[in-house]
Design a protein around this motif. Structure first.
Motif, mmCIF file in Angstrom:
data_model
loop_
_atom_site.group_PDB
_atom_site.id
_atom_site.type_symbol
_atom_site.label_atom_id
_atom_site.label_comp_id
_atom_site.label_asym_id
_atom_site.label_seq_id
_atom_site.Cartn_x
_atom_site.Cartn_y
_atom_site.Cartn_z
ATOM 1 N N LYS A 60 -23.838 -20.615 22.361
ATOM 2 C CA LYS A 60 -23.263 -21.239 20.984
ATOM 3 C C LYS A 60 -24.533 -21.933 20.347
ATOM 4 O O LYS A 60 -24.518 -21.993 19.271
ATOM 5 N N SER A 202 -22.800 -33.429 24.740
ATOM 6 C CA SER A 202 -23.916 -32.774 24.536
ATOM 7 C C SER A 202 -25.000 -33.942 24.099
ATOM 8 O O SER A 202 -24.793 -34.913 23.698
ATOM 9 N N GLU A 273 -24.913 -25.020 32.548
ATOM 10 C CA GLU A 273 -24.585 -24.272 31.122
ATOM 11 C C GLU A 273 -25.489 -24.773 30.194
ATOM 12 O O GLU A 273 -25.027 -25.270 29.189
ATOM 13 N N TYR A 372 -28.095 -25.056 17.445
ATOM 14 C CA TYR A 372 -27.366 -25.450 16.401
ATOM 15 C C TYR A 372 -27.838 -25.737 15.243
ATOM 16 O O TYR A 372 -27.541 -26.522 14.242
HETATM 17 C C1 LIG Z 1 -21.685 -26.390 24.256
HETATM 18 C C2 LIG Z 1 -21.234 -26.096 25.425
HETATM 19 C C3 LIG Z 1 -22.516 -26.231 26.625
HETATM 20 C C4 LIG Z 1 -24.080 -26.421 26.140
HETATM 21 O O1 LIG Z 1 -23.947 -27.660 25.475
HETATM 22 P P1 LIG Z 1 -25.662 -28.310 25.551
HETATM 23 O O2 LIG Z 1 -25.394 -29.835 24.827
HETATM 24 O O3 LIG Z 1 -26.107 -27.488 24.306
HETATM 25 O O4 LIG Z 1 -26.524 -28.082 26.740
HETATM 26 C C5 LIG Z 1 -22.277 -25.900 28.019
HETATM 27 N N1 LIG Z 1 -20.919 -25.877 28.232
HETATM 28 C C6 LIG Z 1 -19.780 -25.852 27.272
HETATM 29 C C7 LIG Z 1 -18.477 -25.489 27.848
HETATM 30 C C8 LIG Z 1 -20.122 -26.108 25.967
HETATM 31 O O5 LIG Z 1 -19.079 -26.065 25.211
#
Ligand SMILES: *Cc1c(COP(=O)(O)O)cnc(C)c1O
Length: 439
Positions: A60, A202, A273, A372
């Motif tokens: 995303k 985040s 992630e 983003y």
């Molecule tokens: C948005 C999101 C991420 C990534 O977050 P970052 O701050 O961009 O690293 C990872 N896992 C989940 C479930 C998310 O919703």
């Protein structure tokens, strides 16, 4: 480290001067660096060397197919939050077997798509969703691989809109509820317990919230083991912050080392992630000055990029460095707000910035726009979304063409072809039957 540096007095993306790209592809323009993307992924991957692990890029942050393909070629997994994102991963050549599907509101059709495609795991975020996953899996004659997303109730000390692991956030389930739900899942033929997942927020700039969240969740893993429920993978989520301005986030090596230490006694696969940290500083937004003006004591630089291209300043009060693509030495400076053409006072890219005296036609580079940025862009004010270019050395490739006027009205219709609807067509469920479905 990123590959947007001055060479001969001009900002370059790797080996290409940004003015050349602006000329060729127009502005506003997102420019991404392949070398930076690859470097960031490899640094994070290596930080967990010695541990069985999989880096699952959270798409995303930037879901352009060319970016996904770049990571897929490195062997990356992917973290997705919608059926649309699964479609993107598959289009880019990513493997469903390396996809983690998170999110509090998965629809039946999305669950079915994910099960048919064969995703690695569904991160389930509520009791109601667990029941739904079971129903959909049964209907398809499949066994759904699941993990519960646990909400460890730690404060990640970030902007409230991007804190997701607080006790009262909408995400995940409490540790107590997780115990109960794992017991239910273990008894359900249509479900297969694979792991446990976390994601506390985040743009986190300290290691402690991560390790604290891991420690709390490890307690749950131990408790489950006592009950004979084995947790095969531990997903620590994303959230590692980057430097936009004066933040000092931990280096990925330090973060990886901390995760490794916190999970030293965990016997299984570790998933990460990361979103922002992989792509944030691998992209810039190039914009052209349209006008300069002065109202009262305030100077404005009006540019052709807007909150529709980069909403983070308007949305989170976020800071992005803004600098001239061709800096002038020893010139006169002004303090100005850099604003876009959108009819909202929140439409700014930067406030009170020290900039050289600019003229219409000059180019500005907005840094850290890879995460983003385009992904959160919109067509508000009927503005076409920007083009995206991926640079690799001295080569560039148009990863998404600029939207056209025709794109802006696609799917709309001005000539009515009305259908008549009768009131009798609405089925009103009784309270009692609704209660049964949610039970
Ligand atoms: C948005 C999101 C991420 C990534 O977050 P970052 O701050 O961009 O690293 C990872 N896992 C989940 C479930 C998310 O919703």
């Amino acid at each position: 480290m990123n590959h947007f540096q001055l060479q001969d007095g001009v900002l370059h993306a790797e080996e290409i001067p940004l003015p050349r790209l602006a000329e060729e592809y127009g502005t506003p323009l997102f420019v991404y660096s392949t070398a930076t993307l690859k470097r960031h992924w490899k640094v994070l991957d290596r930080s967990l060397a010695g541990l069985k692990h999989l880096v699952c890029y959270a798409i995303k942050a930037n879901s352009n197919l060319a970016i996904l393909r770049t990571f897929a070629e490195l062997g990356s997994g992917f973290d997705i939050v919608s059926g649309g994102e699964l479609y993107r991963v598959l289009q880019a050549g990513g493997k469903a077997s390396k996809v983690v599907y998170s999110g509090v509101g998965k629809r039946d059709d999305e669950l079915a798509f994910a099960l048919e495609a064969g995703v690695k795991v569904l991160d389930v975020e509520s009791a109601a969703e667990l029941a739904r996953v079971s129903i959909v899996a049964r209907r398809l004659g499949k066994r759904a691989p699941i993990a519960l997303r646990v909400n460890p109730a730690v404060d990640p000390k970030t902007h409230p809109y991007i804190a997701t692991g607080l006790k009262e956030s909408k995400f995940g389930v409490s540790v107590e509820d997780a115990l109960r739900l794992y017991a239910l899942a273990a008894k359900d033929e249509a479900l297969e317990v694979k792991g446990v997942a976390l994601h506390i927020g985040s743009q986190i700039t300290e290691v402690a919230p991560f390790t604290e969240a891991i420690a709390r969740t490890l307690g749950l893993v131990k408790e489950l083991a006592k009950q004979g429920i084995r947790i095969g993978h531990f997903d620590v989520g994303g959230g590692l912050g980057i430097q936009y301005h004066d933040e000092e986030p931990p280096h990925p090596d330090a973060y990886g080392a901390a995760v490794k230490k916190a999970l030293a006694r965990f016997d299984g696969e570790v998933l990460l992630e990361p979103g922002r940290v992989l792509v944030g500083n691998a992209g810039v937004l190039v914009t052209r000055v349209l006008y300069t003006k002065r109202n009262g004591r305030r100077n404005f630089v009006v540019v052709d990029a807007a909150m529709t291209d980069l909403v983070r300043p308007a949305f989170y009060g976020a800071h992005h460095e803004i600098e001239p693509v061709v800096p002038v030495e020893d010139g006169e400076e002004v303090v100005a707000d850099v604003v876009g053409p959108v009819c909202e006072s929140s439409d700014f890219l930067g406030k009170k910035r020290r900039l050289p005296a600019l003229e219409p036609g000059d180019l500005l580079c907005v840094r850290s726009a890879g995460a983003y940025g385009f992904a959160m862009s919109s067509n508000y004010n009927t503005r076409a979304r920007a083009a995206e270019v991926l640079v690799d050395g001295d080569e560039a490739f148009l990863a998404r063409r600029r939207e056209t006027l025709a794109d802006l009205v696609r799917g709309e219709s001005a000539t009515p072809r009305a259908r008549r609807f009768t009131k009798a067509a609405v089925r009103v469920k009784s309270r009692a039957s609704r209660g049964r479905r949610n039970a």
